[in-house]
Design an enzyme around this catalytic site. Structure first.
Site, mmCIF file in Angstrom:
data_model
loop_
_atom_site.group_PDB
_atom_site.id
_atom_site.type_symbol
_atom_site.label_atom_id
_atom_site.label_comp_id
_atom_site.label_asym_id
_atom_site.label_seq_id
_atom_site.Cartn_x
_atom_site.Cartn_y
_atom_site.Cartn_z
ATOM 1 N N ASN A 185 0.875 -1.161 0.000
ATOM 2 C CA ASN A 185 0.000 0.000 0.000
ATOM 3 C C ASN A 185 0.920 1.221 0.000
ATOM 4 O O ASN A 185 1.563 1.511 1.010
ATOM 5 C CB ASN A 185 -0.900 0.007 1.237
ATOM 6 N N ARG A 223 0.495 4.209 0.387
ATOM 7 C CA ARG A 223 0.176 5.251 1.375
ATOM 8 C C ARG A 223 0.653 4.880 2.775
ATOM 9 O O ARG A 223 0.604 5.700 3.686
ATOM 10 C CB ARG A 223 -1.330 5.512 1.391
ATOM 11 N N CYS A 224 1.112 3.652 2.959
ATOM 12 C CA CYS A 224 1.528 3.158 4.278
ATOM 13 C C CYS A 224 3.043 3.316 4.445
ATOM 14 O O CYS A 224 3.815 2.837 3.616
ATOM 15 C CB CYS A 224 1.131 1.682 4.402
ATOM 16 N N SER A 225 3.455 3.964 5.521
ATOM 17 C CA SER A 225 4.887 4.199 5.724
ATOM 18 C C SER A 225 5.658 2.890 5.890
ATOM 19 O O SER A 225 6.766 2.747 5.364
ATOM 20 C CB SER A 225 5.113 5.115 6.927
#
Length: 116
Positions: free
Chosen positions: A9, A11-13
């Protein structure tokens, strides 16, 4: 050269950190943006088998959708939990790396190094 499939993903750090770590390892990476290309129930079962965990252990239990769908109910079957992950892929823990017939959840990102 090892090929790693990364359920990612962007958007996931943690997912981004895991991707960067894998890129630094000089491996071939097959990125699956699982929110856009949802894994099948067979894919999820295979991941669960490689991780040797239950469906609930692969779920993000703090997500609002987990609570809204009452997925904490201990009477739900594995099949119901897998279907919930397919219908709401946001519930799938991330990132997941697969290589050499093994899988690892990149939390922390260094976990994925064990399967290379």
């Amino acid at each position: 050269m090892t090929t790693v499939t990364l359920y990612h993903n962007p958007r996931c750090s943690k997912s981004r950190q895991t991707l960067a770590l894998l890129e630094a390892q000089n491996v071939q990476i097959d990125i699956v943006e699982y929110l856009k290309n949802v894994p099948s129930s067979d894919d999820i079962r295979a991941i669960l088998a490689m991780l040797a965990i239950s469906p609930r252990e692969l779920m993000r239990t703090k997500e609002t959708e987990y609570k809204e769908q009452n997925l904490g109910d201990v009477n739900l079957t594995d099949e119901q939990l897998i279907n919930a992950m397919i219908n709401t892929p946001k519930l799938i823990e991330r990132p997941i790396a697969i290589a050499n017939g093994k899988a690892a959840v990149g939390r922390p990102p260094e976990n994925v190094l064990a399967i290379l």
